[in-house]
Design a protein around this motif. Structure first.
Motif, PDB file in Angstrom:
ATOM      1  N   ASN A 193       0.826  -1.212   0.000  1.00 56.08           N
ATOM      2  CA  ASN A 193       0.000   0.000   0.000  1.00 56.08           C
ATOM      3  C   ASN A 193       0.857   1.258   0.000  1.00 56.08           C
ATOM      4  O   ASN A 193       0.528   2.234  -0.673  1.00 56.08           O
TER       5      ASN A 193
ATOM      6  N   GLY B 247       1.850   1.965  -3.320  1.00 54.15           N
ATOM      7  CA  GLY B 247       0.739   2.104  -4.271  1.00 54.15           C
ATOM      8  C   GLY B 247       0.537   0.892  -5.155  1.00 54.15           C
ATOM      9  O   GLY B 247       0.002   1.003  -6.261  1.00 54.15           O
TER      10      GLY B 247
ATOM     11  N   ASN C  15      -1.252  -2.035  -4.683  1.00 54.45           N
ATOM     12  CA  ASN C  15      -2.348  -2.975  -4.427  1.00 54.45           C
ATOM     13  C   ASN C  15      -3.500  -2.725  -5.386  1.00 54.45           C
ATOM     14  O   ASN C  15      -4.619  -2.437  -4.981  1.00 54.45           O
TER      15      ASN C  15
ATOM     16  N   SER D 215       4.883   6.882  -6.627  1.00 55.63           N
ATOM     17  CA  SER D 215       3.728   7.125  -7.502  1.00 55.63           C
ATOM     18  C   SER D 215       4.173   7.213  -8.959  1.00 55.63           C
ATOM     19  O   SER D 215       3.372   7.007  -9.870  1.00 55.63           O
TER      20      SER D 215
ATOM     21  N   SER E 133       3.449   3.532  -9.663  1.00 52.96           N
ATOM     22  CA  SER E 133       2.057   3.071  -9.551  1.00 52.96           C
ATOM     23  C   SER E 133       1.144   3.797 -10.540  1.00 52.96           C
ATOM     24  O   SER E 133       0.217   3.196 -11.091  1.00 52.96           O
ATOM     25  N   SER E 134       1.422   5.082 -10.790  1.00 51.36           N
ATOM     26  CA  SER E 134       0.528   5.838 -11.676  1.00 51.36           C
ATOM     27  C   SER E 134       0.729   5.470 -13.138  1.00 51.36           C
ATOM     28  O   SER E 134      -0.048   5.890 -13.995  1.00 51.36           O
TER      29      SER E 134
END
Lengths: 342, 342
Positions: free
Chosen positions: A333, A336, A338, B62, B65-66
């Motif tokens: 988490n 990021g 999950n 991020s 993840s992004s």
């Protein structure tokens, strides 16, 4: 049993052993007795660290695989209760490897190379420049183990304090990245008994050096080990005054004899002269044979039922798997990652 | 589409991208077009490498993840078919982390420090002594990825050949430990098209440098990127003779214009003098706008349905999970660590 405390309660405790050999009296005094006490009032997990055992034994893996059940039998034989302690196997917990991968990005190679414990081990193992990557990075893997169980207390020897520091550095980095407290810093629980010397009094205990008394040693092996034990090299005749300090027989008597005032009297006698090494060794042997007999018998019985030992390890690993997956989820988490679950 | 071959068949192919940004024309020419061809007659897996993306972005997660769904949308928009190619997410495949841990014990730090690709990246990223452990060791993780899928063929740029060497070294060590062939050595598939230069003609393409044309770039962005493209700095007047070599507009025309003989005529004209950069850029823009329009539209449509993209990734990851667990099982067998399954 000495130097133990019952005041530690309600802690989450992670401890364990590399599965690279059967356990010996050094483990018994340094950690096993303590674990038997700690399991009563704490949530204790013992990790059989087979993967960490491979970090310096990858080309001789049977040294690890052949010792996994030995170590589990050692635990049960000394009184560790699977109903009170979760005994689990590192290689059965994929989350530990995954967490290690995430943490690896937060620790520099330079930081790992500064770790005093690892530095000393690199010298003692003669690795020089051919350090396996898994060996240099094992403090990261230990941090993964500790935090995956959310451990608050980690029993260690004083030479392992740098591992706790490294773990807490990672904890602070993760919490800082998350902007909230995701992981908890752990505290070391330093062993109150000092490290038991090897029977030769010189080197660290090591199975390959033949200077240990294992929990499964036979009466003959115990007897031989005590006979060859290092005493006071200047104590040539029985009537000579002898030195107690550095005399391994007395160190073992201090650690194992149930009657401390009797041992004190022996020390006075030995110092004054008139007490022979043959006699002190006889007293120590009587004591150790008595302590080790029921452990050896129980251990041998357990090893004759490998399926029972496997079941203990499997059940413990299942419990541990659930805990470690929860921690992995929290850590993913933070990054990021999950998006979904397979 | 040029320089592609249909003669590669029945290979197990692993390829992938770090999920650190949307894909651009460099990826399109260097790998995506090839993958669209390869998927027809091979067993192709594309790994979205989110965990590897973190090896140098852990404090800015991020960025990874992004971009995961952006990359999946890029794949589908250029014609990669989830029915023909397994598209999966690295962080959903625990076996990859576990295999990495086992391999880490077989590779020394000195060997990792000699890897020319990693060496060059350490310099270019300015890491000096603060290299994250995960970054120095990522070739081990790549070896885990490749062997977990039992890949026979790995498409790479020539700067990545050391990764293939490192992988095959590990394969030989595992097979030697096992005393039989457990893993298969892989072969590199070198891209036939040379690396596409950045629009400024100087540096490697990089999202942060603003010198790329992304697959999702808007018509305006495409136009602006081409207007600022590096040509021949000595070609000051239209009638001056111009240089084609190193002129990014011509390199892009070679890579993307469907009519090679027309491009040859343009080159002759440019060399002789009389063809302005405005005109060559106009021709290139017409061509790129036409290529990118359907890709951009499809990509945008896909990104408006994130649940569809997640489903593709989840299904691919499930397929990949089964394959990678089988490989892990084989590797754990080599180390004698398949006592039981949780």
């Amino acid at each position: 049993m000495k130097n133990l405390t019952n005041t530690i309660q309600n802690q989450i405790i992670l401890t364990g052993d590399r599965a690279t050999g059967p356990l010996h009296l050094g483990h018994y005094v340094g950690s096993l007795q303590q674990r038997v006490e700690l399991q009563k009032h704490n949530d204790q997990t013992i990790l059989v660290a087979d993967m960490q055992g491979l970090t310096d034994n990858a080309t001789n893996p049977s040294k690890v695989s052949s010792n996994i059940l030995n170590v589990v039998a050692d635990y049960l034989a000394v009184g560790i209760e699977p109903t009170q302690t979760t005994i689990c196997l590192q290689s059965q917990l994929p989350a530990l490897s995954e967490i290690t991968m995430y943490y690896s990005n937060l620790v520099t190679i330079a930081r790992l190379e500064r770790n005093p414990t690892v530095k000393a081990e690199i010298v003692s193992k003669g690795f020089q420049r051919s350090i396996p990557a898994g060996f240099l990075t094992y403090p990261i893997s230990q941090a993964a183990d500790i935090t995956a169980f959310n451990a608050s207390l980690v029993p260690v020897g004083d030479d392992q304090l740098p591992m706790i520091e490294q773990t807490n550095e990672i904890v602070r980095k993760i919490n800082s990245l998350a902007g909230k407290k995701v992981l908890t810093e752990c505290q070391p629980l330093l062993s109150k008994s000092s490290r038991l010397p090897s029977t030769d009094g010189k080197t660290k205990m090591s199975k390959t050096m033949g200077n240990t008394i294992n929990l499964g040693s036979s009466p003959k092996q115990i007897s031989a080990a005590i006979k060859s034990m290092y005493t006071d090299p200047m104590h040539l005749k029985v009537n000579d005054p002898g030195r107690v300090e550095g005399n391994v027989v007395f160190t073992y008597l201090d650690a194992f004899h149930p009657d401390a005032s009797y041992v004190d009297k022996l020390k006075q006698h030995y110092r004054a002269g008139g007490l022979g090494d043959g006699e002190t060794k006889r007293i120590l042997e009587e004591c150790l044979q008595e302590i080790l007999k029921p452990i050896r018998q129980e251990r041998s019985k357990l090893l004759s039922e490998p399926n029972y030992l496997l079941r203990i390890l499997q059940q413990g690993s299942e419990t541990a798997r659930q805990k470690t997956e929860r921690a992995l989820n929290d850590i993913k988490n933070v990054f990021g990652l999950n998006l979904f679950k397979c």
